[in-house]
Motif scaffolding. Structure first.
Motif, PDB file in Angstrom:
ATOM      1  N   ASN A 217       0.836  -1.190   0.000  1.00 41.13           N
ATOM      2  CA  ASN A 217       0.000   0.000   0.000  1.00 41.13           C
ATOM      3  C   ASN A 217       0.878   1.250   0.000  1.00 41.13           C
ATOM      4  OD1 ASN A 217      -2.450  -1.383   0.102  1.00 41.13           O
ATOM      5  ND2 ASN A 217      -2.332  -1.600   2.319  1.00 41.13           N
ATOM      6  N   PHE A 218       0.521   2.208  -0.828  1.00 39.42           N
ATOM      7  CA  PHE A 218       1.240   3.476  -0.887  1.00 39.42           C
ATOM      8  C   PHE A 218       0.268   4.583  -0.484  1.00 39.42           C
ATOM      9  CE2 PHE A 218       2.339   7.200  -3.680  1.00 39.42           C
ATOM     10  CZ  PHE A 218       3.405   7.637  -2.907  1.00 39.42           C
ATOM     11  N   PHE A 219       0.590   5.286   0.610  1.00 39.30           N
ATOM     12  CA  PHE A 219      -0.259   6.358   1.106  1.00 39.30           C
ATOM     13  C   PHE A 219       0.367   7.700   0.750  1.00 39.30           C
ATOM     14  CE2 PHE A 219      -1.289   2.696   3.630  1.00 39.30           C
ATOM     15  CZ  PHE A 219      -2.657   2.797   3.843  1.00 39.30           C
ATOM     16  N   PHE A 220      -0.469   8.641   0.341  1.00 39.39           N
ATOM     17  CA  PHE A 220       0.056   9.951  -0.047  1.00 39.39           C
ATOM     18  C   PHE A 220      -1.011  11.021   0.121  1.00 39.39           C
ATOM     19  CE2 PHE A 220      -1.888   8.040  -3.734  1.00 39.39           C
ATOM     20  CZ  PHE A 220      -2.529   9.080  -4.392  1.00 39.39           C
ATOM     21  N   SER A 221      -0.564  12.269   0.109  1.00 38.06           N
ATOM     22  CA  SER A 221      -1.460  13.414   0.217  1.00 38.06           C
ATOM     23  C   SER A 221      -1.453  14.166  -1.099  1.00 38.06           C
ATOM     24  CB  SER A 221      -1.012  14.331   1.356  1.00 38.06           C
ATOM     25  OG  SER A 221      -1.855  15.457   1.457  1.00 38.06           O
TER      26      SER A 221
ATOM     27  N   PHE B  15     -10.302   2.769   8.524  1.00 38.59           N
ATOM     28  CA  PHE B  15     -10.076   3.867   7.596  1.00 38.59           C
ATOM     29  C   PHE B  15      -8.678   3.779   6.982  1.00 38.59           C
ATOM     30  CE2 PHE B  15     -13.890   5.882   8.759  1.00 38.59           C
ATOM     31  CZ  PHE B  15     -14.010   5.813  10.130  1.00 38.59           C
ATOM     32  N   LEU B  16      -8.108   2.587   6.987  1.00 39.63           N
ATOM     33  CA  LEU B  16      -6.705   2.470   6.599  1.00 39.63           C
ATOM     34  C   LEU B  16      -6.487   1.746   5.275  1.00 39.63           C
ATOM     35  CD1 LEU B  16      -5.302   1.501  10.095  1.00 39.63           C
ATOM     36  CD2 LEU B  16      -5.501   3.753   9.091  1.00 39.63           C
ATOM     37  N   GLY B  17      -7.512   1.564   4.483  1.00 43.45           N
ATOM     38  CA  GLY B  17      -7.333   0.843   3.233  1.00 43.45           C
ATOM     39  C   GLY B  17      -7.119  -0.628   3.502  1.00 43.45           C
ATOM     40  N   GLU B  18      -6.372  -1.308   2.623  1.00 45.73           N
ATOM     41  CA  GLU B  18      -6.124  -2.732   2.785  1.00 45.73           C
ATOM     42  C   GLU B  18      -4.957  -2.947   3.734  1.00 45.73           C
ATOM     43  OE1 GLU B  18      -5.772  -4.757  -0.902  1.00 45.73           O
ATOM     44  OE2 GLU B  18      -7.388  -3.618  -1.843  1.00 45.73           O
ATOM     45  N   PRO B  19      -5.111  -3.744   4.782  1.00 46.10           N
ATOM     46  CA  PRO B  19      -4.046  -3.940   5.763  1.00 46.10           C
ATOM     47  C   PRO B  19      -2.875  -4.711   5.166  1.00 46.10           C
ATOM     48  CG  PRO B  19      -5.839  -5.463   6.176  1.00 46.10           C
ATOM     49  CD  PRO B  19      -6.305  -4.532   5.099  1.00 46.10           C
ATOM     50  N   PRO B  20      -1.664  -4.495   5.707  1.00 48.41           N
ATOM     51  CA  PRO B  20      -0.484  -5.210   5.197  1.00 48.41           C
ATOM     52  C   PRO B  20      -0.537  -6.682   5.568  1.00 48.41           C
ATOM     53  CG  PRO B  20       0.074  -3.960   7.168  1.00 48.41           C
ATOM     54  CD  PRO B  20      -1.331  -3.578   6.803  1.00 48.41           C
TER      55      PRO B  20
ATOM     56  N   LEU C 284      -0.450  -1.941  -4.802  1.00 43.95           N
ATOM     57  CA  LEU C 284       0.300  -2.602  -5.861  1.00 43.95           C
ATOM     58  C   LEU C 284      -0.082  -4.079  -5.902  1.00 43.95           C
ATOM     59  CD1 LEU C 284       2.563  -2.469  -8.005  1.00 43.95           C
ATOM     60  CD2 LEU C 284       4.189  -3.059  -6.178  1.00 43.95           C
ATOM     61  N   LYS C 285      -0.677  -4.493  -7.017  1.00 45.64           N
ATOM     62  CA  LYS C 285      -1.065  -5.891  -7.203  1.00 45.64           C
ATOM     63  C   LYS C 285      -0.621  -6.366  -8.573  1.00 45.64           C
ATOM     64  CE  LYS C 285      -5.088  -6.163  -4.101  1.00 45.64           C
ATOM     65  NZ  LYS C 285      -6.525  -6.458  -4.003  1.00 45.64           N
ATOM     66  N   ALA C 286       0.063  -7.509  -8.575  1.00 41.98           N
ATOM     67  CA  ALA C 286       0.542  -8.109  -9.831  1.00 41.98           C
ATOM     68  C   ALA C 286       1.337  -7.095 -10.650  1.00 41.98           C
ATOM     69  CB  ALA C 286      -0.632  -8.659 -10.632  1.00 41.98           C
ATOM     70  N   GLY C 287       2.143  -6.283  -9.953  1.00 40.41           N
ATOM     71  CA  GLY C 287       3.006  -5.337 -10.646  1.00 40.41           C
ATOM     72  C   GLY C 287       2.322  -4.077 -11.139  1.00 40.41           C
ATOM     73  N   THR C 288       1.043  -3.902 -10.797  1.00 36.93           N
ATOM     74  CA  THR C 288       0.298  -2.728 -11.269  1.00 36.93           C
ATOM     75  C   THR C 288      -0.292  -1.957 -10.088  1.00 36.93           C
ATOM     76  OG1 THR C 288      -0.311  -3.882 -13.303  1.00 36.93           O
ATOM     77  CG2 THR C 288      -1.601  -1.927 -12.719  1.00 36.93           C
ATOM     78  N   TRP C 289      -0.107  -0.628 -10.119  1.00 41.80           N
ATOM     79  CA  TRP C 289      -0.691   0.209  -9.082  1.00 41.80           C
ATOM     80  C   TRP C 289      -2.160   0.470  -9.403  1.00 41.80           C
ATOM     81  CZ3 TRP C 289       1.504   1.064  -4.573  1.00 41.80           C
ATOM     82  CH2 TRP C 289       2.899   0.974  -4.467  1.00 41.80           C
ATOM     83  N   LYS C 290      -3.019   0.223  -8.436  1.00 39.11           N
ATOM     84  CA  LYS C 290      -4.443   0.481  -8.610  1.00 39.11           C
ATOM     85  C   LYS C 290      -4.732   1.968  -8.469  1.00 39.11           C
ATOM     86  CE  LYS C 290      -5.243  -3.911  -8.991  1.00 39.11           C
ATOM     87  NZ  LYS C 290      -5.611  -4.502 -10.293  1.00 39.11           N
ATOM     88  N   GLY C 291      -5.925   2.377  -8.887  1.00 36.75           N
ATOM     89  CA  GLY C 291      -6.294   3.778  -8.819  1.00 36.75           C
ATOM     90  C   GLY C 291      -6.299   4.313  -7.395  1.00 36.75           C
ATOM     91  N   ALA C 292      -6.043   5.606  -7.251  1.00 32.38           N
ATOM     92  CA  ALA C 292      -5.989   6.236  -5.937  1.00 32.38           C
ATOM     93  C   ALA C 292      -7.369   6.191  -5.273  1.00 32.38           C
ATOM     94  CB  ALA C 292      -5.517   7.683  -6.061  1.00 32.38           C
ATOM     95  N   VAL C 293      -7.369   5.815  -3.985  1.00 32.91           N
ATOM     96  CA  VAL C 293      -8.614   5.734  -3.209  1.00 32.91           C
ATOM     97  C   VAL C 293      -8.575   6.781  -2.112  1.00 32.91           C
ATOM     98  CG1 VAL C 293     -10.067   4.284  -1.748  1.00 32.91           C
ATOM     99  CG2 VAL C 293      -8.813   3.267  -3.670  1.00 32.91           C
ATOM    100  N   ASN C 294      -9.590   7.634  -2.059  1.00 33.08           N
ATOM    101  CA  ASN C 294      -9.690   8.649  -1.018  1.00 33.08           C
ATOM    102  C   ASN C 294     -10.086   7.984   0.296  1.00 33.08           C
ATOM    103  OD1 ASN C 294     -10.939  10.794   0.677  1.00 33.08           O
ATOM    104  ND2 ASN C 294     -10.529  12.077  -1.102  1.00 33.08           N
TER     105      ASN C 294
END
Length: 581
Positions: free
Chosen positions: A2-6, A78-83, A23-33
């Motif tokens: 997971n990549f978190f950013f502002s 509220f943390l997206g997908e957990p590691p 990042l899944k299967a080498g591809t970054w998914k769309g940004a989720v608010n």
């Protein structure tokens, strides 16, 4: 990963918002608010996530802070997908002293290096993060000692795991120069694997929410059971029932006075208390369970902080740290087992209708009392013996009449239930009458809930024209004057959100009330409003429920024949004075 950013982009709610991408299967998914309540129309930045994904820290300049950018924490959910990793931490020592050790991790299948780590030379502490999908060889090298290694299989790992293991390398003293490693717990080379497997078993078990809550409850009881605070008391909920006929307290005789209240959802909650400490309440709960196992299984200890009720998981929120766990705000409800729900009885059909429609209704400044007598000479009062059923209040009014009451109650249904119970014990209760007190003003039930409360004299609101309704005292006075008025074509709604980017506003805590009405206005602000009411008083009751559930900025707006108006606009236009006549 997971990549978190502002960012100010990606459809932020206003200014900088926090987002994440996976990042899944080498591809970054769309940004989720991350959405509300993490993101606001203010600026949120600098996001830091703990290893287990259970807590995050971020900065924001939102209203109510102490400076420019204040630091806030985010609760699980509220943390997206957990590691998904196995985090191994501990200390490496040599003869009991911290040591700078080299830790090499390789793929056991092909010998490829996964990572090279070192323990801290001052403290001996080390940390290794193992991703799932492989079996690893973990080798620890300390100068002057033989290498020590273990194999760790995390091929099928599907959750976060954190284990502790310390290593103490012992170098024999004297002429013997041989050195060897003795792990603190055992000399077996699969201790680390055993620890990870044990942690996984515990996690699987705790996926059952009730098992997890029971375990943490015991920990909280041990840690805080004897804590005392004069602003806090505890109670034992004996169960919250959809149908009061399902609650049988016959086995609990002699164990204290059982209180009954109606929840905002119309359920029946039974409880005993107050208790000064959580331990006192828990011991009483054990006595209940010994008397009646069925009620015991439905019972739980709850907390009252300055009069506000909370469950143990909600009050001790910091103790319930499991990721994706959301502390319960309410108790579980025992659904009806005996058919149709009980309804109030009465001889006046209009009174029955009021009970059905308004029985559980609550509002600020609204309470109910049971009037058992009214006399001009207090010597004529002959019902003091009824005090064995509760405290009797006496009040003399300007007309010289002294009235005697039981109560107050927050809902009409509670008052009506008490009246029926009293009538079953003493026929004199047949002469009693439930009275409504709205900000101290006394009225009979039928009059207060009359079908057309708009037939009142015009209201002079000149006092409010230079005042703000954000002032609690001013708002309270406004409600006391206008709360029960209505008019044809006039409805009130509760506004729960106002955003330029509405797609990022979520309100799961209000899901039971249905979808909000969403409408964009000329200023490009989209408003979210819920439910419709004919009086301000009813809308205010629902607004307080929204605030209690975390929508702190909830406010009331009006629609008159389809045109939106604020309460302040109604005041400035002398709306009530012109309309109600």
């Amino acid at each position: 990963i997971n990549f978190f950013f502002s960012s100010e982009g990606h459809n932020s709610m206003g200014g900088y918002d926090l987002f994440y991408s996976t990042l899944k299967a080498g591809t970054w998914k769309g940004a989720v608010n991350l959405g509300f309540p993490v993101n606001t129309p203010s600026n949120e930045r600098y996001y830091v996530l703990t290893a287990d994904g259970g807590t995050a820290y971020y900065s924001s300049d939102m209203k109510g802070g102490h400076g420019q950018q204040d630091i806030y924490t985010i609760s699980p959910g509220f943390l997206g997908e957990p590691p998904v990793i196995a985090l191994v931490v501990g200390f490496v020592t040599k003869n009991g002293n911290p040591v700078d050790a080299k830790i090499n991790v390789t793929d056991s299948a092909n010998g490829n290096s996964y990572g090279n780590y070192q323990s801290n030379a001052s403290t001996g502490k080390y940390l290794i993060a193992l991703r799932p999908g492989n079996t690893y060889k973990v080798a620890i090298e300390v100068e002057g000692a033989e290498n020590y290694f273990e194999y760790v299989n995390v091929k099928s790992l599907d959750t976060y795991v954190e284990v502790n293991k310390d290593y103490n390398f012992v170098i024999p003293q004297g002429g013997d120069t041989a050195a060897y490693a003795i792990p603190v717990m055992t000399d077996s080379s699969d201790v680390l694997q055993q620890k990870i497997d044990a942690q996984l078993r515990l996690i699987r078990e705790e996926q059952n929410v009730q098992v997890y809550e029971q375990r943490i409850y015991r920990q909280v009881l041990k840690k805080h059971g004897e804590d005392y605070d004069s602003t806090i008391h505890f109670a034992v909920d004996l169960g919250t029932y959809q149908n009061p006929a399902d609650f049988d307290s016959t086995k609990l005789v002699g164990l204290g006075i059982i209180k009954r209240e109606i929840t905002p959802q119309g359920y029946y909650r039974y409880s005993v208390g107050p208790f000064k400490t959580m331990l006192d309440a828990d011991l009483y709960r054990s006595r209940i369970a010994a008397r009646d196992s069925t009620i015991g299984s439905n019972s739980e200890v709850v907390v009252y902080k300055n009069g506000e009720r909370q469950t143990i998981p909600s009050f001790y929120r910091a103790e319930y740290r499991r990721k994706n766990y959301v502390p319960r705000e309410e108790t579980r409800v025992v659904m009806s087992k005996k058919g149709t729900l009980a309804t109030a009885e009465g001889t006046d059909i209009s009174y029955d209708n009021v009970i059905e429609d308004k029985g559980t209704f609550q509002a600020q400044g609204l309470e109910y009392k049971l009037e058992i007598a009214s006399v001009t000479d207090t010597n004529d009062f002959r019902l003091s013996y009824l005090s064995k059923y509760g405290k009797i209040e006496k009040k003399t009014y300007p007309d010289g009449v002294t009235r005697y009451y039981f109560g107050p109650w927050k809902t009409l249904k509670e008052a009506d239930d008490f009246r029926k119970d009293l009538l079953a014990k003493d026929s004199v209760a047949a002469q009693s009458l439930i009275m409504v007190f709205y900000f101290g003003q006394r009225k009979p039930v039928q009059e207060f809930f009359a079908a057309s409360p708009c037939n009142h004299n015009p209201v002079d609101l000149a006092f409010f024209k230079n005042k703000t309704l954000n002032n609690p005292a001013v708002y309270k006075k406004f409600l006391s004057l206008t709360g029960n008025y209505c008019a044809s074509g006039l409805i009130y709604r509760v506004q729960i959100g106002a955003y330029r980017h509405p797609e990022n506003f979520k309100y799961p805590q209000l899901a039971e009330f249905g979808a909000a009405d969403i409408k964009m206005y000329a200023d490009s602000i989209t408003l979210f409003t819920l439910k419709e009411f004919t009086t301000v008083r009813e809308a205010e009751a629902f607004r307080q429920e929204c605030i209690k559930r975390g929508i702190k900025d909830a406010w009331i707006t009006a629609l008159y024949k389809g045109e939106r108006k604020t309460l302040e606009q109604l005041i400035l236009e002398d709306f009530y004075g012109k309309l109600i006549q």
